[in-house]
Design an enzyme around this catalytic site. Sequence first.
Site, short mmCIF file in Angstrom:
data_model
loop_
_atom_site.label_atom_id
_atom_site.label_comp_id
_atom_site.label_asym_id
_atom_site.label_seq_id
_atom_site.Cartn_x
_atom_site.Cartn_y
_atom_site.Cartn_z
N LEU A 178 -17.19 -10.27 -2.96
CA LEU A 178 -17.50 -10.19 -1.52
C LEU A 178 -18.30 -8.93 -1.19
CD1 LEU A 178 -15.45 -7.92 -0.13
CD2 LEU A 178 -13.83 -9.78 -0.27
N LYS A 230 -24.48 0.36 5.31
CA LYS A 230 -25.16 -0.89 5.64
C LYS A 230 -24.63 -1.33 6.99
CE LYS A 230 -23.60 -4.83 3.79
NZ LYS A 230 -23.23 -5.86 2.82
N ASP A 255 0.85 -1.20 0.00
CA ASP A 255 0.00 0.00 0.00
C ASP A 255 0.88 1.23 0.00
OD1 ASP A 255 -3.25 0.11 0.68
OD2 ASP A 255 -2.18 2.01 0.92
N LYS A 280 -21.33 3.43 -7.88
CA LYS A 280 -20.18 3.67 -8.77
C LYS A 280 -20.23 2.76 -10.01
CE LYS A 280 -16.25 1.52 -7.45
NZ LYS A 280 -15.75 0.57 -8.43
N ARG A 324 -19.25 5.46 2.51
CA ARG A 324 -19.25 5.92 1.12
C ARG A 324 -20.66 5.78 0.52
NH1 ARG A 324 -14.05 2.76 -1.00
NH2 ARG A 324 -14.71 1.37 0.65
N GLU A 326 -13.97 -9.90 -7.91
CA GLU A 326 -14.28 -10.25 -6.52
C GLU A 326 -15.75 -9.94 -6.26
OE1 GLU A 326 -12.43 -11.73 -4.00
OE2 GLU A 326 -14.48 -11.68 -3.27
N PHE A 362 -31.93 -9.55 -2.03
CA PHE A 362 -31.77 -8.22 -2.64
C PHE A 362 -33.07 -7.64 -3.17
CE2 PHE A 362 -27.34 -6.84 -2.46
CZ PHE A 362 -26.86 -7.90 -1.73
N LEU A 363 -34.15 -7.97 -2.46
CA LEU A 363 -35.44 -7.36 -2.78
C LEU A 363 -35.96 -6.58 -1.57
CD1 LEU A 363 -37.21 -10.25 -4.76
CD2 LEU A 363 -36.32 -8.09 -5.67
N CYS A 405 -19.70 0.44 -4.21
CA CYS A 405 -19.77 -0.40 -5.42
C CYS A 405 -20.99 -0.14 -6.30
CB CYS A 405 -19.72 -1.86 -5.03
SG CYS A 405 -18.27 -2.21 -4.03
C1 UGA Z 1 -21.78 -5.26 -3.39
C2 UGA Z 1 -22.14 -6.65 -3.94
O1 UGA Z 1 -23.23 -7.20 -3.19
C3 UGA Z 1 -20.94 -7.60 -3.88
O2 UGA Z 1 -21.26 -8.84 -4.48
C4 UGA Z 1 -19.76 -6.94 -4.63
O3 UGA Z 1 -18.60 -7.76 -4.56
C5 UGA Z 1 -19.46 -5.59 -3.99
O4 UGA Z 1 -20.63 -4.76 -4.09
C6 UGA Z 1 -18.31 -4.97 -4.74
O5 UGA Z 1 -18.46 -4.68 -5.93
O6 UGA Z 1 -17.21 -4.87 -4.19
P1 UGA Z 1 -21.55 -4.19 -0.93
O7 UGA Z 1 -21.66 -2.88 -1.64
O8 UGA Z 1 -20.42 -4.40 -0.01
O9 UGA Z 1 -21.48 -5.41 -2.01
O10 UGA Z 1 -22.86 -4.44 -0.07
P2 UGA Z 1 -24.34 -4.97 -0.39
O11 UGA Z 1 -24.72 -5.95 0.64
O12 UGA Z 1 -24.47 -5.41 -1.78
O13 UGA Z 1 -25.22 -3.66 -0.14
C7 UGA Z 1 -25.13 -2.50 -0.97
C8 UGA Z 1 -26.23 -1.54 -0.62
O14 UGA Z 1 -27.50 -2.05 -1.04
C9 UGA Z 1 -26.38 -1.23 0.86
O15 UGA Z 1 -26.60 0.14 1.05
C10 UGA Z 1 -27.58 -2.05 1.30
O16 UGA Z 1 -28.26 -1.48 2.39
C11 UGA Z 1 -28.44 -1.95 0.03
N1 UGA Z 1 -29.40 -3.07 -0.09
C12 UGA Z 1 -28.98 -4.35 -0.22
C13 UGA Z 1 -30.78 -2.78 -0.11
O17 UGA Z 1 -31.19 -1.60 -0.02
N2 UGA Z 1 -31.67 -3.81 -0.25
C14 UGA Z 1 -31.26 -5.11 -0.37
O18 UGA Z 1 -32.14 -5.99 -0.53
C15 UGA Z 1 -29.90 -5.38 -0.36
#
Ligand code: UGA
Length: 442
Positions: free
Chosen positions: A162, A329, A33, A272, A336, A160, A258-259, A269
Amino acid sequence: MDSPRVSIIGSGYVGLITGLVFAKKGFDTVCIDVIPDRVDKINNGISPFFEPRLQELHSECIDTGKIRASLDSVKEIRDSDITFICVGTPSRDDGSADLSYIEQASSDIGEALRSKERYHVVVAKSTIPPGTTEELIIKRIETVSGKKAGKDFGVCMNPEFLKQGSAVHDAFNPDRIVIGEYDTRSGEGLQVLYNDFDCPKMMCDIKAAELIKYAANSFLATKISFANDFARICEAFNVDVYEVMKGIGYDYRINPRFLNAGVGFGGSCFPKDVKAVIALADEIGVETPILDSVIETNEFQPIHFVNIIKRTIGDLNGKKVGFLGLSFKPNTDDVRETRALPIISSLIDEGVLVRAYDPEAMENFARITTLPIDYMPSWREALNGSDFAVIQTDWDEFKNIRGKDFRQYLNSPIVFDGRRSYNPESLIKEGIVYRGIGWKNL
Ligand code: UGA
């Protein structure tokens, strides 16, 4: 390569956690880093950010000596066998991905390979637009090193998947591993690291791997915005959107995940990446009406939520809100693109005094805004003497707040649930005025 030594450029969420996974699997791993403080922390066994199970894993890998961090990229790349590029690709003003860290990482790899005789594998893990690996990474490495891809070094694109908040679990238990390979030798070099992962492994074209990542995030974001559009329809028909989404989720073609309707998606993520896809499609003259609307819905949800608050309370001037949850979350201190920012900002515009609490994200939030916010040491203190409560992040700590707590601490027992953290019926039974996204009686 029997037991390749791994170097990882970029020690953020993806880089550090990827590094720790390989270290735990027994590979000698170095995280590179440019931030000295981050390198020191990693070497001293202190995780630089909060993530469940991260600190234990980090301490364990420091104890076994399998992970270390370094500022000296060129030397560490040269001394390793496989290098992962895990640097950020932030949004530019026009939504497109800023690839300057990718360029720098590629130059460092080129510099390292210039004086290296042995075969080396380079793996792009950052989320990058299609063509970046071939047009930018390979070309830059070849120019700087004087070496040839496919002969002197191999190249893979290995996205990735995750999620923050469950990153360690996800990294050890991926649904699939996608490997875009320059040639068979490159793919085989990388597969050694993934030998004992029990999940489908998909080998594909490098550009396909780049696009799989963007398509996965765009699709998940689309599911969320779809649920949010339906939330507003359900509110108008006096129907609970969570029942409707549960009903469709039983269909295996849809699936229930994710609903969850709410105040929208944040994080580093989804916003962006969807914007990056829109920008790159625009560049090549392809229209993306679905993805345009995914962003539009997401930007509208916080406004819709504040409208619900205004409709319920009336004049907000001088009211106090106990605002719970600043991270994008639960289980992360990352702020971010958190929806907390547009919501708090609109409430302040309406004259609301904001008393905010988050278990992990207050320091980070205070860094991204100078809005006048009172940061409180606990949810109790945030609620105490406030006129209403807002739940922006569904931390377990908040889900455990009972109706009697809201009644005890708030001046009037009104709860605005941006994440549907509660069973509305039980709160209503306990005398709470409940308003939640996609809930009845709005
Ligand atoms: C997301 C993807 O889920 C990962 O698979 C991916 O690897 C990652 O981006 C990335 O590109 O690095 P992340 O942003 O860490 O992961 O978190 P999520 O659990 O996907 O949540 C993203 C946002 O969506 C949060 O603000 C969460 O509150 C919101 N969300 C999620 C909802 O409003 N409703 C849902 O049903 C699920």
